[in-house]
Design a protein around this motif. Structure first.
Motif, PDB file in Angstrom:
ATOM      1  N   GLN A 151      53.805  42.889  -6.257  1.00  0.00           N
ATOM      2  CA  GLN A 151      53.607  44.018  -5.405  1.00  0.00           C
ATOM      3  C   GLN A 151      53.059  44.823  -5.816  1.00  0.00           C
ATOM      4  O   GLN A 151      53.681  45.968  -6.596  1.00  0.00           O
ATOM      5  N   VAL A 152      51.833  45.994  -4.958  1.00  0.00           N
ATOM      6  CA  VAL A 152      51.502  46.741  -4.523  1.00  0.00           C
ATOM      7  C   VAL A 152      51.700  47.464  -4.020  1.00  0.00           C
ATOM      8  O   VAL A 152      51.405  47.605  -2.370  1.00  0.00           O
ATOM      9  N   HIS A 153      51.920  49.008  -4.414  1.00  0.00           N
ATOM     10  CA  HIS A 153      52.157  49.953  -4.010  1.00  0.00           C
ATOM     11  C   HIS A 153      51.445  51.256  -3.070  1.00  0.00           C
ATOM     12  O   HIS A 153      51.129  51.905  -4.942  1.00  0.00           O
ATOM     13  N   TYR A 154      50.934  51.354  -2.846  1.00  0.00           N
ATOM     14  CA  TYR A 154      49.972  52.260  -2.372  1.00  0.00           C
ATOM     15  C   TYR A 154      50.015  53.625  -1.806  1.00  0.00           C
ATOM     16  O   TYR A 154      50.970  53.851  -0.726  1.00  0.00           O
ATOM     17  N   SER A 155      50.524  54.891  -2.191  1.00  0.00           N
ATOM     18  CA  SER A 155      51.071  55.654  -1.791  1.00  0.00           C
ATOM     19  C   SER A 155      49.942  56.381  -0.608  1.00  0.00           C
ATOM     20  O   SER A 155      49.855  57.374   0.736  1.00  0.00           O
ATOM     21  N   ASN A 156      48.661  55.616  -0.800  1.00  0.00           N
ATOM     22  CA  ASN A 156      47.126  56.013   1.123  1.00  0.00           C
ATOM     23  C   ASN A 156      47.714  54.961   1.422  1.00  0.00           C
ATOM     24  O   ASN A 156      46.754  53.921   1.433  1.00  0.00           O
ATOM     25  N   PRO A 157      48.560  55.552   3.076  1.00  0.00           N
ATOM     26  CA  PRO A 157      48.891  54.371   3.648  1.00  0.00           C
ATOM     27  C   PRO A 157      47.256  52.917   4.181  1.00  0.00           C
ATOM     28  O   PRO A 157      47.831  52.679   4.922  1.00  0.00           O
ATOM     29  N   LEU A 158      46.128  54.556   4.118  1.00  0.00           N
ATOM     30  CA  LEU A 158      44.904  53.343   4.024  1.00  0.00           C
ATOM     31  C   LEU A 158      44.370  51.963   3.886  1.00  0.00           C
ATOM     32  O   LEU A 158      43.308  51.729   3.701  1.00  0.00           O
ATOM     33  N   TYR A 159      45.304  52.246   2.206  1.00  0.00           N
ATOM     34  CA  TYR A 159      44.446  50.990   1.889  1.00  0.00           C
ATOM     35  C   TYR A 159      45.598  49.780   1.884  1.00  0.00           C
ATOM     36  O   TYR A 159      45.115  48.967   1.565  1.00  0.00           O
ATOM     37  N   ALA A 160      47.027  49.545   2.712  1.00  0.00           N
ATOM     38  CA  ALA A 160      47.407  48.681   3.036  1.00  0.00           C
ATOM     39  C   ALA A 160      47.134  48.184   3.911  1.00  0.00           C
ATOM     40  O   ALA A 160      46.356  48.809   4.900  1.00  0.00           O
ATOM     41  N   ASP A 161      47.165  46.689   4.227  1.00  0.00           N
ATOM     42  CA  ASP A 161      46.641  45.584   5.265  1.00  0.00           C
ATOM     43  C   ASP A 161      47.506  46.203   6.231  1.00  0.00           C
ATOM     44  O   ASP A 161      48.969  45.340   6.560  1.00  0.00           O
ATOM     45  N   PRO A 162      47.166  46.779   7.426  1.00  0.00           N
ATOM     46  CA  PRO A 162      47.997  46.733   8.704  1.00  0.00           C
ATOM     47  C   PRO A 162      48.317  45.239   9.044  1.00  0.00           C
ATOM     48  O   PRO A 162      49.990  45.166  10.139  1.00  0.00           O
ATOM     49  N   ASP A 163      47.997  44.150   9.053  1.00  0.00           N
ATOM     50  CA  ASP A 163      48.160  42.737   9.002  1.00  0.00           C
ATOM     51  C   ASP A 163      49.239  42.155   8.792  1.00  0.00           C
ATOM     52  O   ASP A 163      50.081  41.322   8.913  1.00  0.00           O
ATOM     53  N   MET A 164      49.521  43.262   7.442  1.00  0.00           N
ATOM     54  CA  MET A 164      50.800  42.377   6.714  1.00  0.00           C
ATOM     55  C   MET A 164      51.726  43.460   6.139  1.00  0.00           C
ATOM     56  O   MET A 164      52.258  43.211   5.562  1.00  0.00           O
ATOM     57  N   ALA A 165      52.346  43.917   7.380  1.00  0.00           N
ATOM     58  CA  ALA A 165      52.624  45.154   6.944  1.00  0.00           C
ATOM     59  C   ALA A 165      54.223  44.374   7.215  1.00  0.00           C
ATOM     60  O   ALA A 165      55.252  45.341   6.414  1.00  0.00           O
ATOM     61  N   GLU A 166      54.745  43.227   7.478  1.00  0.00           N
ATOM     62  CA  GLU A 166      56.121  42.814   7.348  1.00  0.00           C
ATOM     63  C   GLU A 166      56.047  42.391   5.883  1.00  0.00           C
ATOM     64  O   GLU A 166      57.147  41.737   5.488  1.00  0.00           O
ATOM     65  N   PHE A 167      54.939  42.402   4.946  1.00  0.00           N
ATOM     66  CA  PHE A 167      55.630  42.124   4.242  1.00  0.00           C
ATOM     67  C   PHE A 167      54.649  42.931   2.873  1.00  0.00           C
ATOM     68  O   PHE A 167      53.717  43.144   2.332  1.00  0.00           O
ATOM     69  N   PRO A 168      55.915  44.149   1.998  1.00  0.00           N
ATOM     70  CA  PRO A 168      55.210  45.853   2.162  1.00  0.00           C
ATOM     71  C   PRO A 168      54.529  44.811   0.601  1.00  0.00           C
ATOM     72  O   PRO A 168      55.447  44.489   0.132  1.00  0.00           O
ATOM     73  N   GLY A 169      53.715  45.850  -0.043  1.00  0.00           N
ATOM     74  CA  GLY A 169      53.425  45.475  -1.633  1.00  0.00           C
ATOM     75  C   GLY A 169      52.592  44.552  -1.580  1.00  0.00           C
ATOM     76  O   GLY A 169      52.662  43.866  -2.450  1.00  0.00           O
ATOM     77  N   TYR A 170      51.892  43.931  -0.138  1.00  0.00           N
ATOM     78  CA  TYR A 170      51.605  42.645  -0.686  1.00  0.00           C
ATOM     79  C   TYR A 170      49.747  42.798  -0.649  1.00  0.00           C
ATOM     80  O   TYR A 170      49.369  43.777  -0.793  1.00  0.00           O
ATOM     81  N   SER A 171      49.867  41.747  -1.901  1.00  0.00           N
ATOM     82  CA  SER A 171      48.157  42.226  -2.554  1.00  0.00           C
ATOM     83  C   SER A 171      47.028  40.687  -2.811  1.00  0.00           C
ATOM     84  O   SER A 171      48.064  40.274  -3.695  1.00  0.00           O
ATOM     85  N   GLY A 172      46.717  40.363  -1.642  1.00  0.00           N
ATOM     86  CA  GLY A 172      45.936  38.556  -1.484  1.00  0.00           C
ATOM     87  C   GLY A 172      45.065  38.603  -3.090  1.00  0.00           C
ATOM     88  O   GLY A 172      45.154  37.690  -3.520  1.00  0.00           O
ATOM     89  N   ALA A 173      45.044  40.041  -3.604  1.00  0.00           N
ATOM     90  CA  ALA A 173      45.125  39.457  -5.178  1.00  0.00           C
ATOM     91  C   ALA A 173      44.909  39.145  -6.357  1.00  0.00           C
ATOM     92  O   ALA A 173      45.071  39.146  -7.066  1.00  0.00           O
ATOM     93  N   GLN A 174      47.018  39.481  -6.152  1.00  0.00           N
ATOM     94  CA  GLN A 174      47.582  39.610  -6.971  1.00  0.00           C
ATOM     95  C   GLN A 174      48.903  38.787  -6.076  1.00  0.00           C
ATOM     96  O   GLN A 174      49.429  39.648  -6.058  1.00  0.00           O
ATOM     97  N   PRO A 175      48.857  37.660  -5.852  1.00  0.00           N
ATOM     98  CA  PRO A 175      49.735  36.698  -5.327  1.00  0.00           C
ATOM     99  C   PRO A 175      50.550  36.812  -6.170  1.00  0.00           C
ATOM    100  O   PRO A 175      51.253  35.932  -6.774  1.00  0.00           O
ATOM    101  N   PRO A 176      52.277  36.477  -5.562  1.00  0.00           N
ATOM    102  CA  PRO A 176      53.841  35.965  -5.172  1.00  0.00           C
ATOM    103  C   PRO A 176      52.894  34.545  -5.434  1.00  0.00           C
ATOM    104  O   PRO A 176      52.373  33.865  -4.977  1.00  0.00           O
ATOM    105  N   GLY A 177      53.954  33.642  -6.224  1.00  0.00           N
ATOM    106  CA  GLY A 177      54.031  31.918  -6.255  1.00  0.00           C
ATOM    107  C   GLY A 177      54.722  31.842  -7.187  1.00  0.00           C
ATOM    108  O   GLY A 177      55.496  32.341  -7.703  1.00  0.00           O
ATOM    109  N   LEU A 178      55.628  30.155  -6.937  1.00  0.00           N
ATOM    110  CA  LEU A 178      56.157  29.653  -7.919  1.00  0.00           C
ATOM    111  C   LEU A 178      55.324  28.315  -7.860  1.00  0.00           C
ATOM    112  O   LEU A 178      54.144  28.177  -7.370  1.00  0.00           O
ATOM    113  N   SER A 179      56.000  28.005  -9.875  1.00  0.00           N
ATOM    114  CA  SER A 179      55.089  26.449 -10.270  1.00  0.00           C
ATOM    115  C   SER A 179      56.733  25.939 -11.350  1.00  0.00           C
ATOM    116  O   SER A 179      56.986  26.782 -11.745  1.00  0.00           O
ATOM    117  N   GLN A 180      56.477  25.240 -10.936  1.00  0.00           N
ATOM    118  CA  GLN A 180      57.435  24.178 -11.635  1.00  0.00           C
ATOM    119  C   GLN A 180      57.121  22.753 -11.742  1.00  0.00           C
ATOM    120  O   GLN A 180      55.966  22.445 -11.543  1.00  0.00           O
TER     121      GLN A 180
END
Length: 691
Positions: A335-364
């Protein structure tokens, strides 16, 4: 600690049939080793990228350095963390290590994806410290490094209250200021604040069953460090962060060898590793920024293994069959949390801290392993294979983006990895082994699920990705074919009063479907890149009651075809290595003195517009992606070491690293660049007292 010379054989062991090197704690202590990386630098084929700080580097074997390429284990627990420009995240204090085993090349048993090899560390137990007949003991160790004023404090308490119980608690603290370079300046934000803890319990409920339970803790920070530890500098665009790392590993290992069935042995591991890495990038430390950011990374790696070994003998033939199940699950939340709200993606508001360049995931990975060895006279034939089922699954905002576009957010495939080897022996001392194997390397979570990579920058790939910019389902794993020839001379009897081991290995690896070569051809994705890698490794070790010697020589070369501008793998290769250690023992082995000389060859690398004059020079060649080709100078480094056993259990050790104060640069771990300046001369001292 009982440092009896040749007590259990040489401190360095070279098995005759495979490129495996084992180093025990006696060698680490003799050289006054301060970091895990120091313990590996003179093993052929192994290089350290990033640095010069130890805590956030990554290890390279035969030029492979991604977290899937080199498998690292601590007490059987798989380690390895994907973080952009951070490294592998392995920082085990050498004071806690009993043995390190480095296996170069692919292995049926280590795990899928490890094209480079495997590094396995085993921590100490009370039995390693107690003398015969002793039940309790304590060990205190104090150390100082004059280069960065590092202070080492270690206390271990251990005992065997019962013949079937083994207890050890060890606490180690290292604190330092910034490193001093060869020109007497300080390298900014290179200070150390690390704390290690080891809790270990050994149980022997019966004569047939042994259990080892361990908890290893590594804590560092909060402290100022480079965001890009692999190739950055305090003045680049990534700048400095306040970093805190908490890494805890639990492991349960067992060995069951029933006396009623002497031909059978079972062994297994259950382990869990949790790592929390927090980076705070503040306006205070980065004046050019207009906000404070927090990068919160949480990892969990679960390991489960069960192996059974059965031995049979029929007349002149001997056979061993090994079967096993292995499961490794790597879960990453980023998760990436920006103090400047302009950096956050408004379309991903339900996923706070989402950063497409540093994705969460699972490998097994779930694997079945089967290996069979048959020996008849001087010949041994080994035939085996592992069958892997691989699963990668996007999480959080990444899964939402993929599912919204109708693109599968989980990827599953199966791969087999066969291996065959033939060993011929002569005169009980000489052996020759040829091995042929196939292995694969799955994409990393970053490669699967980032939406800031190749599928975002290439319009044709972007369309194939469902206009998500995420390559995920377009990738296929790399497939590597390895041919390896090993020639060894390991006399069973002492030679000139000591033990000699020599081994030479030659290898050739062909890798197809290179991941970085992904491209769109006629409306479909392809990976046309093919890499050809070959090299050689020579090792020799001699251990005599009055002197000792280690020699290591290695070289690796590679070329790539159809890789395109996105495939700079050949620029990640280390230069050739020649390392020689020579030491003597005096006064009934109470005094040891020695030196270690290492010569690294020049390497072809990438650079920005300029190169530090002590590091290398530009060649004038410019690649299509505007990266400049450069030559990085290979350093020649001399280390000195000595120890004095003042009393039976009081030992003073001194060493001088980089004794000639050589000015050079480390190997970058990002896109084949040139790394940071290395530390200058460092005089170190440790005093250990055991009671």
């Amino acid at each position: 600690m009982q440092d009896t010379v040749l007590r259990d054989g040489p401190a360095r062991t070279l098995p005759s049939t495979a490129p495996v090197t084992r180093v025990d704690s006696r060698e680490l202590e003799m050289r006054n080793t301060g970091t895990l990386n120091d313990a590996l630098r003179d093993i052929p084929g192994v290089a350290v990228q990033g640095g010069p700080r130890d805590g956030a580097t990554k290890l390279s074997i035969r030029g492979y350095s991604d977290s899937e390429d080199v498998r690292v284990k601590i007490d059987g627990a798989v380690k390895g963390f994907e973080k952009y420009r951070y490294g592998s995240g392995i920082s085990l204090d050498p004071e806690l290590i009993k043995t390190i085993e480095v296996e170069r090349g692919t292995s049926l048993f280590a795990g899928s994806g490890a094209l480079g090899g495997t590094i396995s560390a085993t921590t100490k137990s009370a039995a390693d410290l107690l003398g015969r007949g002793e039940r309790w003991g304590a060990l205190a160790k104090f150390g100082y490094n004059d280069n960065n004023h590092e202070r080492l404090r270690m206390l271990s308490l251990f005992g065997r209250p019962h013949e079937r119980i083994d207890l050890l608690v060890s606490l180690t603290d290292r604190e330092s200021s910034d490193l001093e370079l060869a020109d007497k300046t300080r390298l900014p934000v290179s200070a150390t604040d690390a704390h290690s803890r080891l809790f270990k319990l050994g149980l022997m409920p019966t004569d047939d069953l042994t259990l080892d339970i361990s908890r290893v803790e590594q804590h560092s920070g909060p402290a100022l460090e480079l965001y890009d530890v692999l190739g950055g500098s305090p003045t680049d665009s990534f700048g400095v962060v306040e970093r805190t790392v908490d890494d805890v590993t639990h492991s349960l290992r067992f060995v069951y060898a029933p006396s009623s069935v002497p031909w059978l042995k079972l062994r297994g591991t259950l382990a869990r590793g949790d790592m929390h890495l927090l980076d705070l990038r503040t306006m205070r430390d980065n004046p050019t920024r207009d906000s404070d950011d927090a990068y919160d990374w949480r990892y969990r790696i679960d390991t489960a293994e069960l192996f059974g070994e059965a031995r049979f003998k029929a007349g002149p033939m001997q056979a061993q069959v090994t079967a096993g199940l292995q499961r490794v699950r790597n879960d990453r939340d980023a998760q990436v949390h920006y103090s400047n709200p302009l950096y956050a993606d408004p379309d991903m508001a339900e996923f706070p801290g989402y950063s497409g360049a540093q994705p969460p995931g699972l490998s097994q990975s779930t694997a079945l392993i089967l290996d069979h060895n048959l020996t008849w006279g001087p010949a041994t034939v080994s035939v085996g294979s592992r069958w892997d089922k691989q699963l990668a699954e996007a999480k959080g905002g990444t899964a939402y983006v993929m599912n919204r576009a109708g693109v599968p957010s989980s990827i599953e495939f199966r791969q087999s990895s066969p291996s065959v080897a033939l060993t011929l022996r002569a005169l009980d001392d000489l052996s020759a082994t040829i091995r042929r194997s196939r292995a694969f390397r799955p994409p990393l979570i970053d490669e699967y699920f980032t939406n800031n990579g190749y599928c975002n920058s290439d319009q044709a790939l972007y369309e194939l990705s469902g206009e998500t910019g995420i390559c995920g389902h377009l990738y296929q794993p790399e497939v590597a074919y390895q041919t390896e020839f090993t020639l060894a001379w390991v006399p069973k009897d002492k030679l000139w009063g000591g033990r000699l081991q020599t081994r030479a290995t030659f290898f050739r690896i062909t890798t197809s479907h290179v991941l970085e070569s992904i491209t769109a051809v006629n409306g479909r994705s392809e990976q046309p890149g093919v890499e050809y890698r070959h090299g050689s490794e020579l090792e020799a070790s001699y251990d005599h009651p009055f002197w000792f010697m280690n020699l290591a020589v290695s070289r690796v070369d590679a070329r790539q075809e159809n890789g395109g501008a996105n495939a700079p793998a050949v620029f990640d290769l280390p230069g050739s290595l020649t390392s020689a250690t020579l030491g003597t023992r005096w006064l009934d082995n109470k005094v040891e003195t020695g030196l270690r000389w290492r010569r690294h060859g020049d390497r072809t690398t990438l650079s920005g517009a300029q190169v530090r004059p002590e590091c290398g020079r530009l060649t004038g060649q410019v690649l299509p992606n505007q990266r400049r080709v450069a030559t990085q100078y290979g350093p020649e480094v001399l280390d000195l070491f000595a120890s004095w056993r003042i009393e039976e259990r009081t030992v003073l050790r001194v060493s001088v690293d980089n004794a000639t104060n050589e000015s050079y640069c480390t190997l970058s771990g990002f896109l084949g660049g040139i790394g940071l300046p290395a530390a200058g001369r460092a005089a170190k001292m440790t005093l250990s007292v055991q009671m």
